[in-house]
Design a protein around this motif. Sequence first.
Motif, PDB file in Angstrom:
ATOM      1  N   PHE A  83       0.356  -1.302  -0.215  1.00 54.45           N
ATOM      2  CA  PHE A  83       0.281   0.401  -0.001  1.00 54.45           C
ATOM      3  C   PHE A  83       1.153   1.045   0.119  1.00 54.45           C
ATOM      4  O   PHE A  83       0.431   2.086  -0.385  1.00 54.45           O
ATOM      5  CB  PHE A  83      -1.157  -0.233   1.683  1.00 54.45           C
ATOM      6  N   MET A  84       2.211   1.032   0.505  1.00 55.41           N
ATOM      7  CA  MET A  84       3.067   2.566   1.215  1.00 55.41           C
ATOM      8  C   MET A  84       3.758   2.139  -0.460  1.00 55.41           C
ATOM      9  O   MET A  84       4.151   2.930  -0.770  1.00 55.41           O
ATOM     10  CB  MET A  84       3.690   1.969   2.186  1.00 55.41           C
ATOM     11  N   THR A  85       4.423   1.295  -0.759  1.00 53.57           N
ATOM     12  CA  THR A  85       5.269   1.234  -2.310  1.00 53.57           C
ATOM     13  C   THR A  85       5.224   1.498  -3.019  1.00 53.57           C
ATOM     14  O   THR A  85       5.468   2.303  -3.953  1.00 53.57           O
ATOM     15  CB  THR A  85       6.279   0.555  -1.958  1.00 53.57           C
ATOM     16  N   SER A  86       4.343   0.584  -4.057  1.00 53.78           N
ATOM     17  CA  SER A  86       3.485   0.531  -4.865  1.00 53.78           C
ATOM     18  C   SER A  86       3.228   2.062  -5.566  1.00 53.78           C
ATOM     19  O   SER A  86       3.642   2.901  -6.631  1.00 53.78           O
ATOM     20  CB  SER A  86       2.175  -0.268  -5.166  1.00 53.78           C
ATOM     21  N   PRO A  87       2.230   3.041  -5.086  1.00 52.53           N
ATOM     22  CA  PRO A  87       1.798   4.315  -5.814  1.00 52.53           C
ATOM     23  C   PRO A  87       3.398   5.119  -5.835  1.00 52.53           C
ATOM     24  O   PRO A  87       2.988   6.083  -6.591  1.00 52.53           O
ATOM     25  CB  PRO A  87       1.091   4.519  -4.973  1.00 52.53           C
ATOM     26  N   LEU A  88       3.811   4.968  -4.762  1.00 51.40           N
ATOM     27  CA  LEU A  88       5.378   6.110  -4.593  1.00 51.40           C
ATOM     28  C   LEU A  88       6.655   5.655  -5.331  1.00 51.40           C
ATOM     29  O   LEU A  88       6.555   6.019  -6.419  1.00 51.40           O
ATOM     30  CB  LEU A  88       5.409   5.943  -3.034  1.00 51.40           C
ATOM     31  N   SER A  89       6.405   4.314  -5.555  1.00 53.52           N
ATOM     32  CA  SER A  89       7.108   4.176  -6.567  1.00 53.52           C
ATOM     33  C   SER A  89       6.677   4.654  -8.442  1.00 53.52           C
ATOM     34  O   SER A  89       7.363   5.174  -9.075  1.00 53.52           O
ATOM     35  CB  SER A  89       7.948   2.542  -6.348  1.00 53.52           C
ATOM     36  N   ALA A  90       5.231   4.314  -8.494  1.00 48.14           N
ATOM     37  CA  ALA A  90       5.189   4.323  -9.682  1.00 48.14           C
ATOM     38  C   ALA A  90       4.771   6.293  -9.844  1.00 48.14           C
ATOM     39  O   ALA A  90       5.095   6.503 -11.131  1.00 48.14           O
ATOM     40  CB  ALA A  90       3.698   4.285  -9.963  1.00 48.14           C
ATOM     41  N   HIS A  91       4.913   7.078  -8.913  1.00 47.98           N
ATOM     42  CA  HIS A  91       4.947   8.049  -9.398  1.00 47.98           C
ATOM     43  C   HIS A  91       6.079   8.676  -9.427  1.00 47.98           C
ATOM     44  O   HIS A  91       6.300   9.747  -9.881  1.00 47.98           O
ATOM     45  CB  HIS A  91       4.437   8.750  -7.938  1.00 47.98           C
ATOM     46  N   LEU A  92       7.013   8.154  -8.322  1.00 49.24           N
ATOM     47  CA  LEU A  92       8.336   8.816  -8.362  1.00 49.24           C
ATOM     48  C   LEU A  92       9.027   8.176  -9.935  1.00 49.24           C
ATOM     49  O   LEU A  92       9.656   9.152 -10.806  1.00 49.24           O
ATOM     50  CB  LEU A  92       9.642   7.686  -7.804  1.00 49.24           C
ATOM     51  N   THR A  93       9.126   6.770 -10.676  1.00 48.91           N
ATOM     52  CA  THR A  93       8.537   6.632 -11.549  1.00 48.91           C
ATOM     53  C   THR A  93       8.794   7.407 -12.625  1.00 48.91           C
ATOM     54  O   THR A  93       9.181   7.557 -13.775  1.00 48.91           O
ATOM     55  CB  THR A  93       8.520   5.268 -11.852  1.00 48.91           C
ATOM     56  N   GLY A  94       7.365   8.032 -12.950  1.00 45.55           N
ATOM     57  CA  GLY A  94       7.049   9.008 -13.826  1.00 45.55           C
ATOM     58  C   GLY A  94       7.526   9.997 -14.566  1.00 45.55           C
ATOM     59  O   GLY A  94       7.651  10.453 -15.317  1.00 45.55           O
ATOM     60  N   ARG A  95       7.841  10.620 -12.505  1.00 40.92           N
ATOM     61  CA  ARG A  95       8.284  12.188 -12.505  1.00 40.92           C
ATOM     62  C   ARG A  95       9.451  11.822 -13.116  1.00 40.92           C
ATOM     63  O   ARG A  95      10.383  13.128 -13.653  1.00 40.92           O
ATOM     64  CB  ARG A  95       8.179  12.267 -11.421  1.00 40.92           C
ATOM     65  N   ALA A  96      10.609  10.251 -12.862  1.00 42.58           N
ATOM     66  CA  ALA A  96      11.656  10.844 -13.486  1.00 42.58           C
ATOM     67  C   ALA A  96      11.230  10.469 -15.147  1.00 42.58           C
ATOM     68  O   ALA A  96      13.241  11.615 -15.630  1.00 42.58           O
ATOM     69  CB  ALA A  96      12.388   9.790 -12.484  1.00 42.58           C
ATOM     70  N   ALA A  97      10.635  10.002 -15.542  1.00 39.76           N
ATOM     71  CA  ALA A  97      10.218   9.481 -16.477  1.00 39.76           C
ATOM     72  C   ALA A  97      10.400  11.195 -17.665  1.00 39.76           C
ATOM     73  O   ALA A  97      10.740  11.716 -18.800  1.00 39.76           O
ATOM     74  CB  ALA A  97       9.348   8.558 -17.181  1.00 39.76           C
ATOM     75  N   TYR A  98       9.443  12.250 -17.064  1.00 36.86           N
ATOM     76  CA  TYR A  98       8.954  13.037 -17.380  1.00 36.86           C
ATOM     77  C   TYR A  98      10.194  14.053 -17.732  1.00 36.86           C
ATOM     78  O   TYR A  98      10.648  14.778 -18.506  1.00 36.86           O
ATOM     79  CB  TYR A  98       7.662  13.931 -16.545  1.00 36.86           C
ATOM     80  N   ARG A  99      10.878  13.971 -16.410  1.00 38.99           N
ATOM     81  CA  ARG A  99      12.211  15.945 -16.218  1.00 38.99           C
ATOM     82  C   ARG A  99      12.922  14.740 -16.917  1.00 38.99           C
ATOM     83  O   ARG A  99      14.013  15.532 -17.641  1.00 38.99           O
ATOM     84  CB  ARG A  99      12.706  14.815 -14.433  1.00 38.99           C
ATOM     85  N   SER A 100      13.115  13.084 -17.194  1.00 36.97           N
ATOM     86  CA  SER A 100      14.185  12.590 -18.558  1.00 36.97           C
ATOM     87  C   SER A 100      14.261  13.131 -19.369  1.00 36.97           C
ATOM     88  O   SER A 100      14.808  12.838 -20.955  1.00 36.97           O
ATOM     89  CB  SER A 100      14.821  11.589 -18.027  1.00 36.97           C
ATOM     90  N   GLY A 101      12.019  13.528 -20.102  1.00 37.20           N
ATOM     91  CA  GLY A 101      11.859  13.558 -22.069  1.00 37.20           C
ATOM     92  C   GLY A 101      11.098  12.468 -22.412  1.00 37.20           C
ATOM     93  O   GLY A 101      11.806  12.693 -23.182  1.00 37.20           O
ATOM     94  N   VAL A 102      11.460  11.952 -21.809  1.00 37.67           N
ATOM     95  CA  VAL A 102      10.421  10.550 -22.306  1.00 37.67           C
ATOM     96  C   VAL A 102       9.166  11.753 -22.990  1.00 37.67           C
ATOM     97  O   VAL A 102       7.977  12.306 -21.873  1.00 37.67           O
ATOM     98  CB  VAL A 102       9.551   9.475 -21.856  1.00 37.67           C
ATOM     99  N   PRO A 103       9.134  11.400 -24.594  1.00 37.69           N
ATOM    100  CA  PRO A 103       7.864  11.922 -24.475  1.00 37.69           C
ATOM    101  C   PRO A 103       6.378  11.324 -24.498  1.00 37.69           C
ATOM    102  O   PRO A 103       6.150  10.251 -23.925  1.00 37.69           O
ATOM    103  CB  PRO A 103       7.724  11.482 -26.284  1.00 37.69           C
ATOM    104  N   LEU A 104       5.346  12.261 -24.122  1.00 34.04           N
ATOM    105  CA  LEU A 104       4.021  12.300 -23.809  1.00 34.04           C
ATOM    106  C   LEU A 104       3.080  11.238 -25.043  1.00 34.04           C
ATOM    107  O   LEU A 104       4.090  11.660 -26.169  1.00 34.04           O
ATOM    108  CB  LEU A 104       2.896  13.263 -23.504  1.00 34.04           C
TER     109      LEU A 104
END
Length: 131
Positions: A83-104
């Motif tokens: 419950f704690m780690t899965s949503p947090l890791s998905a959020h951080l993965t998405g944020r890292a992808a966005y900041r590294s320039g992965v296209p929408l």
Amino acid sequence: MNMDLIKTVIEYVFVLLILTGALLSAVSSVGLIRLPDVYLRSHAAAKSATLGVLCVLSGAFLYFAFFLDFISAKLLLGIVFVFMTSPLSAHLTGRAAYRSGVPLWSRRVQDDLKEALEKEQEQVKADSSSS
């Protein structure tokens, strides 16, 4: 009512909870394959897979607690950590992808994070120039 009937109904409720979790996990796996970009795939993994795993673990925990009189600390810890780690890791993965320039996805309608990051960068520039 007969106690055996009540136990049977409760067992079916737990079975339904576990089957619901398995179906949600299956839907999540289909979403991981079919969705077009990393952000939507991350959403599928975070939402439905987390809910699926929580339903399965909760059903197992309740079955052990009600019918075997056994409280499993491992299942409780599994529920808490998923419950704690899965949503947090998905959020951080998405944020890292966005900041590294992965296209929408090309048909994406809205990009809320772009405005927030622009404001953050302006604030950092203002803070660095005033120092």
